[in-house]
Design a protein around this motif. Structure first.
Motif, short mmCIF file in Angstrom:
data_model
loop_
_atom_site.label_atom_id
_atom_site.label_comp_id
_atom_site.label_asym_id
_atom_site.label_seq_id
_atom_site.Cartn_x
_atom_site.Cartn_y
_atom_site.Cartn_z
N GLU A 1 0.82 -1.11 -0.13
CA GLU A 1 -0.09 -0.13 0.17
C GLU A 1 0.74 1.19 0.22
N LEU A 2 1.73 1.17 0.46
CA LEU A 2 2.98 2.31 0.65
C LEU A 2 3.77 2.58 -0.71
N SER A 3 3.83 1.53 -1.53
CA SER A 3 4.68 1.54 -2.88
C SER A 3 3.72 0.46 -3.93
N PRO A 4 2.61 0.94 -4.29
CA PRO A 4 1.83 -0.13 -4.99
C PRO A 4 2.16 -0.53 -6.40
N LEU A 5 3.04 0.21 -6.86
CA LEU A 5 3.75 0.02 -8.30
C LEU A 5 4.99 -0.66 -8.31
N ASN A 6 5.77 -0.91 -6.98
CA ASN A 6 7.02 -1.48 -6.87
C ASN A 6 6.77 -3.09 -7.14
N THR A 7 7.43 -3.61 -8.11
CA THR A 7 6.97 -5.31 -8.41
C THR A 7 7.60 -6.13 -7.22
N VAL A 8 8.44 -5.53 -6.63
CA VAL A 8 9.05 -6.46 -5.46
C VAL A 8 8.23 -6.67 -4.31
N PHE A 9 7.22 -5.48 -4.19
CA PHE A 9 6.45 -5.51 -2.83
C PHE A 9 5.12 -6.07 -3.37
N ILE A 10 4.91 -5.95 -4.72
CA ILE A 10 3.71 -6.63 -5.21
C ILE A 10 3.77 -8.04 -4.96
N LEU A 11 4.93 -8.57 -5.41
CA LEU A 11 5.20 -9.99 -5.51
C LEU A 11 5.17 -10.61 -4.36
N ASN A 12 5.77 -10.07 -3.17
CA ASN A 12 5.80 -10.34 -1.73
C ASN A 12 4.16 -10.61 -1.20
N TYR A 13 3.44 -9.58 -1.63
CA TYR A 13 2.01 -9.52 -1.16
C TYR A 13 1.31 -10.69 -1.71
N ALA A 14 1.40 -10.73 -3.15
CA ALA A 14 0.58 -11.85 -3.98
C ALA A 14 1.05 -13.13 -3.47
N ASP A 15 2.24 -13.49 -2.97
CA ASP A 15 2.93 -14.94 -2.33
C ASP A 15 1.88 -15.02 -1.23
N ALA A 16 1.93 -14.03 -0.31
CA ALA A 16 1.30 -14.21 0.88
C ALA A 16 -0.06 -14.66 0.53
N LEU A 17 -0.59 -13.83 0.04
CA LEU A 17 -2.12 -14.09 -0.71
C LEU A 17 -2.23 -15.36 -0.90
N LEU A 18 -1.54 -15.94 -1.91
CA LEU A 18 -1.45 -17.20 -2.61
C LEU A 18 -1.52 -18.31 -1.46
N ILE A 19 -0.55 -18.16 -0.84
CA ILE A 19 -0.39 -19.17 0.33
C ILE A 19 -1.53 -19.34 1.13
N ASN A 20 -2.20 -18.16 1.70
CA ASN A 20 -3.41 -17.93 2.36
C ASN A 20 -4.56 -18.26 1.55
N LYS A 21 -4.50 -18.85 0.44
CA LYS A 21 -5.70 -19.29 -0.45
C LYS A 21 -6.48 -17.95 -0.75
N LYS A 22 -5.94 -16.85 -0.94
CA LYS A 22 -6.75 -15.59 -1.44
C LYS A 22 -6.43 -15.60 -3.03
N ASN A 23 -6.77 -16.68 -3.81
CA ASN A 23 -6.17 -16.58 -5.11
C ASN A 23 -6.58 -15.41 -5.95
N LYS A 24 -7.79 -15.05 -5.75
CA LYS A 24 -8.28 -14.05 -6.71
C LYS A 24 -7.57 -12.73 -6.52
N ILE A 25 -7.24 -12.26 -5.65
CA ILE A 25 -6.51 -10.94 -5.41
C ILE A 25 -5.00 -11.37 -5.85
N ALA A 26 -4.43 -12.44 -5.45
CA ALA A 26 -3.12 -12.91 -5.86
C ALA A 26 -2.95 -12.81 -7.46
N PHE A 27 -3.79 -13.59 -7.98
CA PHE A 27 -3.94 -13.61 -9.43
C PHE A 27 -3.74 -12.02 -10.09
N GLU A 28 -4.66 -11.31 -9.55
CA GLU A 28 -4.65 -10.07 -10.07
C GLU A 28 -3.25 -9.16 -9.86
#
Length: 201
Positions: free
Chosen positions: A61-88
């Motif tokens: 949320e602090l840096s929404p266009l930085n792909t390093v932080f996007i990837l970390n967040y997407a990975d956490a979401l995917l592991i927590n089975k929040k696939n829809k947001i992760a895939f976006e």
């Protein structure tokens, strides 16, 4: 050494409890985006995926266009089975990084592709990364991830061995993407002896 540098070294080398203590001290004083992202990785590797998601979301949320932080967040979401947001978010990485000719961008795009099920594209970007840095341990680590997820387990195991030879900490393999490697006794032995809670248990 500054506490932040020391915490980063602990994370890199797999001293996760020590890294966690330092990062928690640091973010009390300064909720810096890099600190938040790194502590999310610590929690992810320790298996505390809910905390990992909370900190990764704050960094994103602090840096929404930085792909390093996007990837970390997407990975956490995917592991927590929040696939829809992760895939976006993985798709967002493809848009932002796909034309970037940088080694780390190749690795992020490879990971985003493999989690979206685009295995051929993932392998293509891994090969581009390997051409840029053939002996790089981080490239071997992500190649192991990509091939494990793509179902090419022998290749994944070979890259795991390469990453070990390049001194990548075994802790970086303690994520669900590497579970197929639990079929290899050497992987089970190495993770089991080094980690409190191995993915193979």
């Amino acid at each position: 050494l500054s506490n932040e540098l020391l915490a980063n070294i602990y994370l890199l080398k797999g001293y996760l409890d020590k890294a966690n203590v330092l990062y928690l001290k640091l973010i009390k004083k300064n909720r810096n985006v890099h600190l938040l992202s790194n502590i999310s990785l610590v929690y992810l590797l320790l298996g505390n995926t809910e905390q990992a998601e909370i900190y990764a979301k704050e960094a994103f949320e602090l840096s929404p266009l930085n792909t390093v932080f996007i990837l970390n967040y997407a990975d956490a979401l995917l592991i927590n089975k929040k696939n829809k947001i992760a895939f976006e978010l993985y798709n967002k990485i493809l848009k932002l990084d796909e034309s970037n000719n940088d080694l780390w961008a190749f690795l992020r795009v490879a990971q985003a592709n493999v989690h979206l099920g685009h295995y051929e594209n993932a392998v293509k970007f891994i090969h581009q990364a390997q051409r840029k840095a053939p002996d790089n341990g981080d490239v071997a680590h992500i190649a192991a991830l990509v091939f494990a997820q793509a179902g090419e387990y022998l290749s994944a195991y070979t890259y795991f061995e390469q990453a070990m030879q390049a001194q990548i900490s075994i802790h970086w393999f303690n994520l669900p993407w590497f579970k197929p490697l639990c079929n290899y006794p050497s992987f089970v032995e190495k993770t089991g002896s080094a980690l409190k809670l191995s993915i193979c248990q």
